[in-house]
Design a protein around this motif. Structure first.
Motif, PDB file in Angstrom:
ATOM      1  N   HIS A   1     -11.135   7.867  -5.972  1.00 21.55           N
ATOM      2  CA  HIS A   1     -10.538   7.827  -4.635  1.00 21.55           C
ATOM      3  C   HIS A   1      -9.071   7.413  -4.660  1.00 21.55           C
ATOM      4  O   HIS A   1      -8.515   6.999  -3.641  1.00 21.55           O
ATOM      5  CB  HIS A   1     -11.344   6.876  -3.739  1.00 21.55           C
ATOM      6  CG  HIS A   1     -12.791   7.241  -3.649  1.00 21.55           C
ATOM      7  ND1 HIS A   1     -13.213   8.526  -3.331  1.00 21.55           N
ATOM      8  CD2 HIS A   1     -13.918   6.519  -3.856  1.00 21.55           C
ATOM      9  CE1 HIS A   1     -14.538   8.563  -3.337  1.00 21.55           C
ATOM     10  NE2 HIS A   1     -14.994   7.366  -3.665  1.00 21.55           N
ATOM     11  N   TRP A   2      -8.446   7.550  -5.829  1.00 16.60           N
ATOM     12  CA  TRP A   2      -7.041   7.154  -5.993  1.00 16.60           C
ATOM     13  C   TRP A   2      -6.133   7.925  -5.025  1.00 16.60           C
ATOM     14  O   TRP A   2      -6.167   9.159  -4.994  1.00 16.60           O
ATOM     15  CB  TRP A   2      -6.602   7.419  -7.437  1.00 16.60           C
ATOM     16  CG  TRP A   2      -5.210   6.974  -7.774  1.00 16.60           C
ATOM     17  CD1 TRP A   2      -4.721   5.705  -7.787  1.00 16.60           C
ATOM     18  CD2 TRP A   2      -4.124   7.816  -8.188  1.00 16.60           C
ATOM     19  NE1 TRP A   2      -3.407   5.697  -8.191  1.00 16.60           N
ATOM     20  CE2 TRP A   2      -3.016   6.986  -8.437  1.00 16.60           C
ATOM     21  CE3 TRP A   2      -3.988   9.206  -8.373  1.00 16.60           C
ATOM     22  CZ2 TRP A   2      -1.775   7.479  -8.861  1.00 16.60           C
ATOM     23  CZ3 TRP A   2      -2.761   9.696  -8.801  1.00 16.60           C
ATOM     24  CH2 TRP A   2      -1.667   8.833  -9.042  1.00 16.60           C
TER      25      TRP A   2
ATOM     26  N   MET B   1      -6.041  -1.945  -9.595  1.00 17.52           N
ATOM     27  CA  MET B   1      -7.272  -1.188  -9.333  1.00 17.52           C
ATOM     28  C   MET B   1      -8.428  -1.774 -10.147  1.00 17.52           C
ATOM     29  O   MET B   1      -8.986  -1.140 -11.032  1.00 17.52           O
ATOM     30  CB  MET B   1      -7.041   0.301  -9.627  1.00 17.52           C
ATOM     31  CG  MET B   1      -5.879   0.852  -8.786  1.00 17.52           C
ATOM     32  SD  MET B   1      -5.680   2.612  -8.810  1.00 17.52           S
ATOM     33  CE  MET B   1      -4.679   2.831 -10.282  1.00 17.52           C
TER      34      MET B   1
ATOM     35  N   ALA C   1     -15.362   1.463  -1.452  1.00 13.65           N
ATOM     36  CA  ALA C   1     -15.100   1.736  -2.871  1.00 13.65           C
ATOM     37  C   ALA C   1     -15.195   0.456  -3.717  1.00 13.65           C
ATOM     38  O   ALA C   1     -15.192   0.528  -4.949  1.00 13.65           O
ATOM     39  CB  ALA C   1     -13.710   2.368  -3.031  1.00 13.65           C
TER      40      ALA C   1
ATOM     41  N   ASN D   1      -8.832  -0.766  -3.151  1.00 10.79           N
ATOM     42  CA  ASN D   1      -8.780  -0.909  -4.611  1.00 10.79           C
ATOM     43  C   ASN D   1      -7.332  -0.913  -5.102  1.00 10.79           C
ATOM     44  O   ASN D   1      -6.942  -1.762  -5.891  1.00 10.79           O
ATOM     45  CB  ASN D   1      -9.570   0.228  -5.281  1.00 10.79           C
ATOM     46  CG  ASN D   1      -9.820  -0.053  -6.747  1.00 10.79           C
ATOM     47  OD1 ASN D   1      -9.991  -1.199  -7.149  1.00 10.79           O
ATOM     48  ND2 ASN D   1      -9.811   1.007  -7.558  1.00 10.79           N
ATOM     49  N   ASP D   2      -6.559   0.069  -4.632  1.00 14.99           N
ATOM     50  CA  ASP D   2      -5.168   0.204  -5.082  1.00 14.99           C
ATOM     51  C   ASP D   2      -4.276  -0.778  -4.329  1.00 14.99           C
ATOM     52  O   ASP D   2      -3.724  -0.458  -3.278  1.00 14.99           O
ATOM     53  CB  ASP D   2      -4.691   1.643  -4.881  1.00 14.99           C
ATOM     54  CG  ASP D   2      -3.378   1.913  -5.605  1.00 14.99           C
ATOM     55  OD1 ASP D   2      -2.801   0.969  -6.186  1.00 14.99           O
ATOM     56  OD2 ASP D   2      -2.932   3.079  -5.579  1.00 14.99           O
TER      57      ASP D   2
ATOM     58  N   THR E   1       0.846  -1.191   0.000  1.00 15.34           N
ATOM     59  CA  THR E   1       0.000   0.000   0.000  1.00 15.34           C
ATOM     60  C   THR E   1       0.883   1.243   0.000  1.00 15.34           C
ATOM     61  O   THR E   1       1.946   1.272   0.640  1.00 15.34           O
ATOM     62  CB  THR E   1      -0.893   0.035   1.258  1.00 15.34           C
ATOM     63  OG1 THR E   1      -1.453  -1.254   1.463  1.00 15.34           O
ATOM     64  CG2 THR E   1      -2.014   1.041   1.097  1.00 15.34           C
TER      65      THR E   1
ATOM     66  N   ALA F   1     -13.186  -1.137  -8.208  1.00 19.58           N
ATOM     67  CA  ALA F   1     -14.043   0.017  -7.887  1.00 19.58           C
ATOM     68  C   ALA F   1     -15.324   0.011  -8.710  1.00 19.58           C
ATOM     69  O   ALA F   1     -15.360  -0.483  -9.834  1.00 19.58           O
ATOM     70  CB  ALA F   1     -13.286   1.318  -8.130  1.00 19.58           C
TER      71      ALA F   1
ATOM     72  N   ASP G   1     -10.070   5.326  -0.386  1.00 24.82           N
ATOM     73  CA  ASP G   1      -9.804   4.044  -1.040  1.00 24.82           C
ATOM     74  C   ASP G   1      -9.904   2.950   0.026  1.00 24.82           C
ATOM     75  O   ASP G   1      -8.897   2.435   0.518  1.00 24.82           O
ATOM     76  CB  ASP G   1      -8.428   4.041  -1.721  1.00 24.82           C
ATOM     77  CG  ASP G   1      -8.136   2.710  -2.415  1.00 24.82           C
ATOM     78  OD1 ASP G   1      -9.004   1.813  -2.379  1.00 24.82           O
ATOM     79  OD2 ASP G   1      -7.035   2.567  -2.978  1.00 24.82           O
TER      80      ASP G   1
END
Ligand code: AHN
Ligand code: ZN
Length: 339
Positions: A308-309, A230, A318, A155-156, A134, A233, A314
């Motif tokens: 929400h990047w 990602m 999401a 998501n990321d 992360t 989302a 995030d």
């Protein structure tokens, strides 16, 4: 429940396939089984397993529950151990690549890449990957007070790994025709902070840079690769990313074609996206494995990613199971389609 079957392979195409060896194929020296047995074993319609989006969601949620997986933190170590154990449950062989890398700001990061191999003896292989770390900073958060805070990265990071863990579970139950490697890359998201402005090269994707220079097996090769970044989302759109089109246009066409036939053309759109510095760049550039990036690119945000990047938002709110399902089913079909 829907069941999918491949078209039966005509007998003669099986014959020519085993003569050509198909650039990879079986390890040399393997004694081919007689055509009659091969016909029974290989032309039996291969059932394509059903991707379970609830299961993928649970794998995403589990990662997020560790806390932000920022390198050199306890959450990162604990989640890494769990990823290794999960791969060991599903894969035939698991490799752990532990090393130290230097981030752009001089911080030494203790990182691990995890590789789960299915049918490791096969030369005919494909590669699936995602980053599991992360980003340490929500440097795109609308509130500047959050610009140095870590965030959940549902998501990321976690979404791609969640989809791939669900695929690993399916692979453990039903073997496809070829070998598969699932790689979880570390330290993708430690790239330069928005306020740093050093504009250095190669500050992102440190784990995949390390792996591409020193893969888990010397001279490792795969026919092609798919990176998921990602992929969870709501409202995701997967444009045809620039480096994917440069290095692996046929794989983009193949995968987008599958997605569109499966009814996901609202997500797998025909627009060309921008060039994204991501793990697949180094797999292409250093290892010469044609690798595409399935990455959510938007027209309606200033940075071109999901809304929400790199923000505190995030998080699990999401995540949309429909998006996980579309990506997961598409990749599953791409794997089981391969001969
Ligand atoms: C750049 O913004 C240069 N790369 C984005 C790659 C990325 C970050 N993927 C997820 N987070
Ligand atoms: Zn990121």
């Amino acid at each position: 429940m829907k069941k999918y079957f491949n078209i039966l392979i005509p007998f003669f195409s099986l014959m020519s396939f085993s003569f050509m060896g198909c650039g990879g194929g079986e390890p040399s020296g393997r004694v081919h089984t007689p055509a009659t047995e091969a016909t029974q074993a290989e032309s039996a319609a291969l059932e394509i397993p059903e991707f379970n989006a609830d299961s993928a969601w649970a794998f995403v949620n589990r990662q997020v529950a560790f806390g932000p997986r920022v390198p050199n933190t306890q959450a990162h170590r604990e989640c890494g151990d769990w990823l290794q154990q999960s791969l060991e449950r599903f894969a035939d062989t698991v490799y752990v690549q532990a090393t130290r890398v230097r981030a752009y700001d001089g911080t030494i990061l203790n990182i691990r890449n995890f590789i789960g191999s299915f049918k490791p003896e096969k030369n005919n292989r494909i590669l699936l990957c995602a980053h599991w770390d992360t980003r340490p900073w929500a440097d795109h958060d609308p509130n500047p007070e959050n610009h140095f805070k870590p965030f959940d990265g549902a998501n990321d990071g976690a979404s791609g790994v969640g989809v791939l863990l669900e695929i690993a579970r399916l692979l453990s139950k039903q073997q496809p025709n070829l070998g598969v490697d699932i790689i979880f890359f570390d330290a993708e998201d430690y790239g330069e902070h928005e306020q740093s402005r050093r504009f250095e090269r190669d500050t992102w994707a440190l784990g995949s840079q390390h792996w591409a220079k020193s893969p888990h097996k010397p001279d490792y090769y795969a026919r092609f690769g798919i990176l998921l970044d990602m992929v969870g989302a709501s409202g995701a759109t997967f444009k045809k990313e620039g480096y994917s089109m440069l290095y692996a246009p046929n794989i983009v066409r193949k995968v987008w074609g599958i997605a569109q036939r499966e009814g996901f053309s609202h997500l797998f759109v025909n627009d060309e996206g921008s060039h994204i510095m991501d793990d697949h760049y180094y797999v292409n550039d250093i290892r010469n494995i044609p690798t595409i990036n399935i990455i959510d690119q938007r027209r309606d945000t200033p940075h071109g990613f999901f809304e929400h990047w790199h923000t505190m938002q995030d998080n699990m709110d999401a995540i949309d199971k429909n998006t996980l399902h579309a990506v997961g089913s598409t990749v599953v079909r791409a794997i089981y389609n391969e001969k």
